[in-house]
Design an enzyme around this catalytic site. Structure first.
Site: not given
Ligand code: 5RP
Length: 261
Positions: A174
């Site tokens: 991610k």
């Molecule tokens: C924090 C994360 C969050 O899950 C990620 O940032 C996703 O959320 P958003 O769309 O609010 O950024 O991994 O480290």
């Protein structure tokens, strides 16, 4: 050849038909505390779950606020140990045992890596350990490429971080969307999903999702742009239409507006 259990768990998150996923991220409290919109996470996520392919969450929120009868693959946040009170958020450790992850019947485990940070080696070593443990029990690892304040979110940096995550064994990565996102996807041998980042206008969040999947992302792991929206259910449905049905962001925005209306 991927182990059956590993493949089956991955397929529960990244749907084989579209090879994409809409993950709902609500793990922010693990270092931010009661994030706006997640003060009562169980109530926030309840109407959204039927529109999500997976839920990214910590074990505390899962155990205490999510109905165990619900049918949603869980991506469990298993790294932490820092808070927003510290300047340096990179000093993370693994915070959940394999036994507990298995007890919670998770479909994947998620941790953050901080490439280029003062704790780069520690977080990469956490990832390698987690991949070893997950491999043993057929549980995939999702690596989050966390970005320190001093890092530039460009394709060069994010591409480096994603590739390292995949090289160390992550089954899903991610990261953030940026210009030249195709390069990140091309250089990463496992599916890449994007975080939504800070809350932006609904129309812009839909464009972000569309730009990302058009550039090869396997979907989104989105949080604030869904649960902090005034219209969380229409928003997740709009994002879903983009990710799984190939709708443009303009079509999805029309859909969101008609759902609001
Ligand atoms: C924090 C994360 C969050 O899950 C990620 O940032 C996703 O959320 P958003 O769309 O609010 O950024 O991994 O480290």
């Amino acid at each position: 050849m991927m182990d059956w259990g590993m493949q089956n768990r991955l397929a529960s998150i990244i749907k084989p038909k579209s090879r994409r996923c809409v993950m709902l991220a609500v793990d922010h409290g693990y270092f931010q505390g009661p994030t706006s919109g997640l003060e009562r996470p169980g109530e926030t996520v309840a109407p959204l779950l039927e529109h999500a392919d997976a839920l990214m969450v910590t074990r505390g929120v899962l155990r205490n606020t999510i109905d165990a009868n619900v049918n949603i693959p869980i991506v469990l946040r298993v790294s932490g140990g820092t808070s927003i009170l510290k300047e340096d958020l990179s000093d993370e450790e693994l915070t959940v045992s394999m036994e507990d992850a298995i007890r919670l019947n998770v479909s994947a485990m998620a941790l953050s890596i901080f490439v280029g940070s003062s704790h780069e080696k520690q977080t990469l070593s956490n990832l390698a350990k987690l991949c070893d443990r997950g491999q043993k029990y057929g549980i995939p690892t999702l690596a989050v490429t966390a970005v320190g304040k001093e890092m530039v979110r460009d394709a060069r940096y994010l591409g480096l971080a994603c590739r390292i995550a995949a090289e160390l064994g992550a089954q899903i990565v991610k990261t953030y969307y940026c210009e030249g996102f195709e390069k990140i996807v091309n250089g990463c041998p496992v599916p890449v999903v994007i975080a939504g980042g800070k809350k932006i206008a609904e129309r812009d969040a839909l464009k972000l999702a569309h730009d990302a999947v058009s550039a090869g992302a396997a979907g989104v792991d989105m949080g604030r742009n869904i649960f902090q929206s005034q219209w969380p259910v229409p928003m997740i449905r709009g994002v879903r239409a983009i990710v799984h049905e190939g709708k443009t962001d303009a079509e999805a925005w029309d859909m969101v507006q008609s759902l609001i209306g």
